[in-house]
Design a protein around this motif. Structure first.
Motif: not given
Length: 275
Positions: A50, A53-54, A56-59, A65, A272
Motif C-alpha cells: 500500500k 503504491r502511494l 509511486n503515485s503522481a502525488h 519508480k 488511496s
C-alpha cells in the motif's frame, strides 16, 4: 454504559499492525531504531504494498519508480515515510463499519492530519509528526463506538439529526461519556504517548481545560478548517470566525489568518490508502 464495555470487546477493536503501534510509541523517542522498524514494515506485505503504491503515485512525483521500502526511505526520508506507514496502518485497520462511510471517515482524518501538520510547522510548541499522527487518530473514539456498539452509534446520529443537538451533547445523553473520552482510553490501553490521548480528549474545547495541551489546540484548528472545507465556506467567513484564542494556545501567530486560503486548499494525497 462504561468505556470499558467498548474496550473489552477486543475482537471489534481496530486491528492496527504492531509495527505501526511501535512507530507511534517511538514518536517521542529521539533514540528510536527506525532502521529496525523499516525492516518490519518491509516484512508486512500488505502494508508495504500500500505504501509503495502511494509513493509511486503522481502525488509524490518521484523521478523513478520505487520498488522497496528501503528505496522509499532513501527517496522520501524516514520522517516522511513513517507518517505514511502510520496513515496506512490505521486506514487498513478496519474494512467495513456499520453506519459509517469508512472511506469518507479516513479521507477527512487524513485532511485533518495534513492541516495539523501545517499548523504545527508554524509553532515550536508541537512536533509536526506528532500533530500529523494525532490528526489521523483524532476521531478514533467514534470509530470504536461504531465497531463495538453500532446500534448506540446509530441512535446518537438520529438524536443529532432530529433534535439538532451537538455530537458531544448527544453522546453524553446516550452514553454518559464522549467519543473523545473513549479515544483517549483506547490510546492509553495501547500505551501510546500520553500527549496523544490528552490532546484527543481535549481537542473539541481545548480552552476549557486547565491543563490545556498545545497539541489539542492544533487539532482544534485543523478540525475547524476541515469543517469549513466540508461546509464549503468561503475564505472571508472562515477568517471572520477563526479561533484566534485557540491559535495563541497552540503557539501559532494570529496573522496565520492571512494564510487560511492556503489551508483551505491543502490536500493530503493519501485518499488511496482508504480504498
Amino acid at each position: 454504559m462504561e468505556i470499558q464495555d467498548l474496550l473489552s470487546q477486543t475482537s471489534k477493536l481496530p486491528n492496527v499492525p504492531d509495527v505501526v503501534r511501535e512507530l507511534v510509541v517511538a514518536l517521542n523517542n529521539p533514540n528510536a531504531n527506525y532502521s529496525d522498524i523499516s525492516k518490519k514494515v518491509s516484512q508486512d506485505q500488505t502494508l508495504s504494498l500500500k505504501i509503495l503504491r502511494l509513493v509511486n503515485s503522481a502525488h509524490f512525483g518521484l523521478s523513478r519508480k520505487v520498488s522497496s521500502i528501503d528505496e522509499a526511505t532513501v527517496m522520501l526520508g524516514m520522517q516522511r515515510l513513517k507518517t505514511l506507514v502510520i496513515a496506512s496502518g490505521f486506514a487498513g485497520s478496519v474494512k467495513e463499519v456499520e453506519g459509517l462511510d469508512i472511506k469518507q471517515f479516513w479521507s477527512e482524518s487524513f485532511r485533518v492530519a495534513t492541516l495539523a501538520r501545517w499548523f504545527a510547522e508554524k509553532t515550536d510548541k508541537v512536533d509536526p509528526d506528532i500533530a500529523f499522527t494525532a490528526g489521523i487518530i483524532h476521531n478514533i473514539g467514534r470509530l470504536l463506538l461504531h465497531l463495538a456498539q453500532p446500534n448506540r452509534a446509530k441512535a446518537i446520529q438520529t438524536l443529532i439529526e432530529e433534535s439538532n443537538v451537538g455530537r458531544t451533547e448527544a453522546e453524553m445523553e446516550r452514553l454518559g461519556f464522549t467519543s473523545q473520552d473513549a479515544g483517549k482510553a483506547l490510546l492509553d490501553m495501547w500505551n501510546f504517548p500520553s500527549e496523544l490521548g490528552e490532546s484527543i480528549k481535549q481537542h473539541k474545547k481545548p480552552l476549557a481545560h486547565t491543563d490545556a495541551q498545545p497539541l489539542s489546540a492544533i487539532l482544534n484548528l485543523a478540525c475547524f478548517v476541515n469543517a469549513s472545507v466540508r461546509e464549503k465556506r468561503d475564505e472571508e467567513s472562515v477568517k471572520e470566525s477563526f479561533p484566534v484564542d485557540v491559535a495563541l494556545l497552540a503557539g501559532v501567530a494570529p496573522d496565520v489568518i492571512n494564510e487560511l486560503g492556503v489551508a483551505l486548499t491543502l490536500e493530503s494525497g493519501l485518499e488511496s490508502l482508504a480504498e
